[in-house]
Design an enzyme around this catalytic site. Structure first.
Site, mmCIF file in Angstrom:
data_model
loop_
_atom_site.group_PDB
_atom_site.id
_atom_site.type_symbol
_atom_site.label_atom_id
_atom_site.label_comp_id
_atom_site.label_asym_id
_atom_site.label_seq_id
_atom_site.Cartn_x
_atom_site.Cartn_y
_atom_site.Cartn_z
ATOM 1 N N CYS A 178 15.251 -27.247 -9.063
ATOM 2 C CA CYS A 178 15.182 -25.761 -8.446
ATOM 3 C C CYS A 178 16.718 -25.267 -8.135
ATOM 4 O O CYS A 178 16.932 -24.194 -8.254
ATOM 5 C CB CYS A 178 14.269 -25.640 -7.362
ATOM 6 S SG CYS A 178 12.862 -26.375 -7.203
ATOM 7 N N HIS A 318 16.627 -18.946 -1.000
ATOM 8 C CA HIS A 318 15.766 -19.788 -2.221
ATOM 9 C C HIS A 318 14.341 -19.181 -1.797
ATOM 10 O O HIS A 318 13.671 -18.688 -2.849
ATOM 11 C CB HIS A 318 16.023 -21.303 -1.896
ATOM 12 C CG HIS A 318 15.291 -21.961 -2.809
ATOM 13 N ND1 HIS A 318 15.609 -21.872 -4.308
ATOM 14 C CD2 HIS A 318 14.462 -22.972 -2.835
ATOM 15 C CE1 HIS A 318 14.877 -22.899 -4.893
ATOM 16 N NE2 HIS A 318 14.017 -23.386 -4.103
ATOM 17 N N GLU A 329 15.039 -23.477 5.617
ATOM 18 C CA GLU A 329 16.117 -22.512 4.970
ATOM 19 C C GLU A 329 16.588 -21.631 6.131
ATOM 20 O O GLU A 329 17.785 -21.322 6.367
ATOM 21 C CB GLU A 329 15.773 -21.783 3.957
ATOM 22 C CG GLU A 329 16.712 -20.992 3.122
ATOM 23 C CD GLU A 329 16.562 -20.340 1.901
ATOM 24 O OE1 GLU A 329 15.392 -20.169 1.676
ATOM 25 O OE2 GLU A 329 17.372 -19.980 1.201
ATOM 26 N N LYS A 350 11.610 -14.015 -5.300
ATOM 27 C CA LYS A 350 10.669 -14.810 -5.775
ATOM 28 C C LYS A 350 9.318 -14.356 -5.381
ATOM 29 O O LYS A 350 8.342 -14.499 -5.925
ATOM 30 C CB LYS A 350 10.725 -16.205 -5.223
ATOM 31 C CG LYS A 350 11.861 -17.108 -5.616
ATOM 32 C CD LYS A 350 11.902 -18.609 -5.276
ATOM 33 C CE LYS A 350 13.052 -19.344 -6.015
ATOM 34 N NZ LYS A 350 14.278 -19.455 -5.455
ATOM 35 N N HIS A 355 8.854 -18.366 -8.878
ATOM 36 C CA HIS A 355 10.063 -19.476 -9.052
ATOM 37 C C HIS A 355 10.423 -19.782 -10.320
ATOM 38 O O HIS A 355 9.404 -20.264 -11.087
ATOM 39 C CB HIS A 355 9.328 -20.448 -8.194
ATOM 40 C CG HIS A 355 10.449 -21.386 -7.717
ATOM 41 N ND1 HIS A 355 11.711 -21.684 -8.628
ATOM 42 C CD2 HIS A 355 10.586 -22.462 -6.802
ATOM 43 C CE1 HIS A 355 12.622 -22.599 -7.998
ATOM 44 N NE2 HIS A 355 11.973 -22.987 -6.886
ATOM 45 N N PHE A 414 14.220 -29.836 -5.470
ATOM 46 C CA PHE A 414 13.674 -31.196 -5.406
ATOM 47 C C PHE A 414 14.521 -31.985 -5.683
ATOM 48 O O PHE A 414 15.366 -31.928 -6.635
ATOM 49 C CB PHE A 414 12.227 -31.234 -6.485
ATOM 50 C CG PHE A 414 11.006 -30.766 -5.996
ATOM 51 C CD1 PHE A 414 10.926 -30.003 -5.047
ATOM 52 C CD2 PHE A 414 9.916 -30.811 -6.984
ATOM 53 C CE1 PHE A 414 9.606 -29.472 -4.545
ATOM 54 C CE2 PHE A 414 8.799 -30.255 -6.400
ATOM 55 C CZ PHE A 414 8.748 -29.626 -5.440
#
Lengths: 432, 442
Positions: A178, A318, A329, A350, A355, A414
């Site tokens: 990502c 994110h 975050e 998002k 995503h 990830f």
């Protein structure tokens, strides 16, 4: 020493679940319109998650009249080609025989190159009983397709873009899940600063909306299962959130030397001012609750741009809509912004477009540039009951008109790779 | 200023069909032993080539001690993790780290980068869905419903192309700038180039760069065969009878750090990384330009960055993959750049096959060995040099490098070309236990 090169964003191209070009995407994001709906590109009836953020009514042939090229292009490659064409057009500049060796390419490339139909064909010939027997590949009727093989190469997106647009300089394709799109844009910034190129097409593309991709995330329990309320399924920072929504698409930026862009009278959206890049080195999918990792990425990006946290007006988070990401975050944002945190508007787009995995960081970089241009922070949709552990100033309800001098975009992957990018209002860049 | 920081190479690690460890691989190369033989992992007797350089007889635990990790990653990742660990170990930074205060240690970790060239996805990973496809028997609703019972829930995490970045970070506490390049054959070479650029620009003080890949699987060999890229009878670079390449598998890694840091902690400095260049020919997925234009430009950029003239290059480690088009255009590019002053040219893929994303990093390490030992290994499979190349200093016999500096070339799909320039550290040339070996030099 010569002053460090500044980098201008002069072109944007987007193909997203909320619009097949930049203008439509931006209007949808500002309105908070959702691009999330039941999955139509394969039969997902049996899956725990049956919703996704698909690109809709996309017709590559009408954008790129090159049928031979398109034969070698997968669905996500087509998104990338279309977004790149829009970005070049928007910038009013593209590789020419006299400049093509000074053009570079930096791509966040999708993870899955091998198409499901190929996997199914190998299964039919080699693994009827479930176990792979390579002899089936030698069967006279096995549909070995060299074109499909070409499409599936890790750098076939790079190959198609460089060939179609004639980019002949530095070219790279990166993948850190990502964080890919953010790292690709960050790499472009560094390549321009190193003087290796004068122009870079930078961006990302991905589509994992296929049986294997959706399976992969379902198995991890990472996707929202709100199949009956798709438009509400992605709700970052809401206490009731239950996973992210898988999307697809591409985002492309034309980046060029600031002075050269000024000289040719280009319209400059923003300065790509700073890049920060760190590795959490904690666990493969989990983020550290303290925000360790993203903290360093944001701090580096601000320092790289010559800014302090107090200068930041807008953060495109994110914000995946998973409990772990959102809390970690926000902890990172609080740690970095300190007392300034309440004055920073934060949103996750998002919430509307899902995503986009390897494309996410690049698309969200474009969102930051557009937010600066229009002086408006796009809404973080679907936030009804804010998670008290995500205590930051979220743009909720509707998009927020405000003076945005500096924007920051996070992409956290990830595997623990973290990318932060900083964008500055073009009026604030003094001539060098 | 930071842009002038010099880059020391203080650690190397590698595994491939020719051996586990840099010394074992060099020993095979310098003594003319090729690891290319009949593929053993499946019956390849009817495949376009029966040949490959497999890593055989190596226990995964000898590569990576942590057994829990074996379940979380794939074979290619284990190779990458082994090589990275060996390079870090060899550099001596682990011991150095133990001498740091907590605050200095935290900064040290944040300033340690990881750059990896990864092969990306392979076909084999998808075979884990075959039992489910069989159970579903064409019923897609059933496919979705029975997903959880038939497929490892960690499937996606095992196949992430960036697994080596992630686990090198976790195992060695490297937390700085990072990247994972999925650019087919040139991934490993670009990882080294990016790691060096990051250290040079002051984005990190050290970085490990890794290239790893496992292309040896039935579908890949078959597809390459259909495209006439595989040799049925061995890898013979620059030979008039060359017929294609042969796959290998494995990984290679280097630890790069600032020369100042390496000197301050009195590290053994194996060499200096001088520069890199990268260019694409924009020829699409498979084609290369016959004149080698992209390769020539990549070399020019690398020499410029290194501040080395063509005359300063002592040996060229060519991509030399044994395909008719790649070798011919490579020779063209070299002839155009160096004219009649070409230094000795060699290539190593005859010894351990083509590691695809792993190849550039492994070739760089072998180049460093060649410079440090003062031997340019010959190419034992080169029977008759292609007369089309004109005078071209590649040979069966070993040669001597013309200087302490090597040019390493790496090419791949997408018209990609990467060139690396590296210098061996003469001051330490006698430190290796194997430095006196002259086997193969005639």
């Amino acid at each position: 020493m010569t002053p460090r090169r500044r980098v201008a964003i002069t072109g944007i191209g987007l193909v997203t679940p909320v619009g097949n070009d930049a203008a439509t995407t931006w209007a949808s994001l500002l309105a908070g319109s959702s691009g999330i709906a039941p999955i139509t590109c394969f039969d997902a009836r049996g899956f725990p998650t049956r919703i996704g953020a698909e690109v809709k009514h996309f017709d590559a042939d009408s954008i790129l009249a090159d049928r031979k090229l398109l034969k070698f292009a997968s669905r996500s490659h087509r998104f990338a080609l279309a977004a790149a064409e829009e970005a070049f057009r928007d910038a009013g500049i593209r590789p020419e025989p006299s400049t093509n060796r000074r053009w570079g390419l930096s791509l966040g490339a999708g993870m899955m190159g091998i198409e499901f139909s190929e996997v199914a064909a190998v299964h039919a010939f080699c693994a009827r009983d479930g176990q792979f027997d390579p002899e089936g590949l030698l069967h006279g009727e096995f549909p070995a397709d060299p074109v499909a093989f070409c499409r599936s190469q890790t750098n076939s997106g790079l190959a198609l873009l460089t060939r179609h647009f004639g980019i002949q300089g530095y070219a790279t394709a990166v993948h850190t899940a990502c964080a890919s799109g953010g790292q690709a844009v960050g790499t472009a910034l560094k390549v321009l600063r190193r003087g290796l190129t004068d122009f870079v097409l930078a961006g990302g593309y991905d589509s994992m909306l296929n049986p294997l991709g959706v399976s992969a995330f379902c198995l991890l329990g990472a996707l929202s299962t709100d199949n009956d309320t798709p438009e509400r399924a992605s709700r970052p920072f809401d206490v009731t959130r239950n996973g992210f929504v898988l999307g697809e698409g591409a985002g492309m930026l034309v980046l060029e030397d600031w002075n050269a862009a000024r000289k040719r009278g280009a319209r400059i959206y923003a300065e790509l001012a700073g890049d920060g890049n760190s590795l959490s080195s904690y666990r493969i999918t989990d983020s550290h609750p303290s925000g360790d990792g993203p903290i360093q990425a944001m701090q580096q990006a601000l320092a790289d741009a010559g800014l302090v946290p107090d200068g930041v007006d807008y953060v495109n988070a994110h914000g995946t809509s998973t409990v772990m990401n959102d809390r970690s975050e926000c902890a990172a944002l609080r740690a970095v912004m300190g007392g300034h945190i309440d004055r920073v508007s934060v949103s996750s787009t998002k919430s509307c477009m899902g995503h986009l995995i390897a494309a996410a960081g690049a698309v969200e970089a474009a969102v930051c540039a557009l937010a600066i241009r229009d002086g408006i922070a796009p809404v973080s949709a679907n936030l009804v009951q804010p998670d008290p552990e995500c205590d930051v100033n979220i743009v909720c309800g509707e998009s927020r008109g405000m003076n945005i001098r500096v924007a920051l975009s996070n992409s956290l992957g990830f595997g623990g790779s973290n990318s932060s990018l900083v964008f500055r209002h073009p009026e604030d860049v003094s001539a060098t | 200023m930071s842009a002038s920081r010099r880059i020391a190479i203080t650690g190397t690690g590698a595994v491939c069909g020719a051996g586990v460890g840099v010394d074992a691989i060099w020993d095979a190369v310098v003594n003319g032993r090729s690891a290319i033989k009949e593929i053993s992992s499946w019956d390849a007797s009817r495949w376009p080539t029966r040949l490959g350089a497999e890593v055989t007889g190596v226990d995964n635990r000898a590569l990576v001690e942590d057994r829990k990790l074996h379940k979380l990653v794939t074979r290619t990742d284990l190779f990458g993790l082994y090589a990275a660990g060996a390079a870090i170990q060899r550099s001596g930074i682990t011991g150095h780290r133990e001498t740091l205060t907590a605050e200095a240690l935290s900064r040290f970790n944040d300033r340690s980068g990881v750059f990896v060239g990864s092969g990306g996805g392979n076909y084999r990973s998808n075979y884990e869905f075959f039992p489910l496809l069989t159970a579903a028997n064409g019923d897609f609703e059933k496919f979705g419903r029975e997903l959880g019972e038939n497929v490892n829930p960690m499937w996606l995490l095992r196949i992430l192309p960036n697994n080596v970045v992630c686990h090198v970070g976790i195992r060695h506490n490297f937390k700085g700038t990072n990247g994972c390049i999925i650019n087919q054959c040139v991934g490993g070479a670009m990882a080294v180039a990016e790691a060096a650029a990051a250290v040079r620009a002051g984005e990190a003080d050290r970085a490990v760069a890794v290239g790893h890949d496992t292309p040896l699987e039935p579908e890949t060999v078959l597809h390459y065969g259909h495209l006439n890229l595989m040799s049925p009878d061995g890898l013979r670079p620059f030979d008039r009878e060359r017929r294609g390449t042969v796959f290998g598998e494995g990984a290679a890694a280097v630890l790069l750090e600032t020369m100042a840091d390496a000197q301050a902690r009195q590290a053994v400095i194996l060499g200096e990384f001088l520069g890199s260049g990268c260019a694409t020919e924009a020829t699409g997925i498979l084609d290369v330009r016959p004149d080698g234009d992209g390769l020539r430009r990549a070399i020019e950029i690398a020499l410029g960055e290194a501040g080395v003239s063509p005359d300063g290059i002592g040996v060229i480690v060519a991509h030399a993959n044994g395909t008719p088009a790649s070798d011919a255009s490579e020779a063209q590019a070299l002839r155009r750049l160096f004219g009649n002053h070409l230094p000795p040219v060699t290539g190593f893929k005859w010894a351990f096959g083509h590691l695809i994303a792993g190849s550039g990093a492994l070739d760089l390490i072998m180049a460093l060995c060649a410079l440090r030992q003062g031997i340019v290994p010959g190419i034992p499979t080169l029977d008759s040099l292609d007369p089309e190349f004109g005078p071209f200093p590649a040979s069966r016999a070993a040669q001597r490098p013309r200087s302490d500096t090597a040019l390493v070339l790496c090419r791949g799909f997408g018209g990609m070309n990467v060139a690396l320039v590296v210098r061996a550290n003469a001051a330490c040339a006698g430190e290796s236990a194997t430095s006196s070996r002259t086997g193969g030099l005639k």
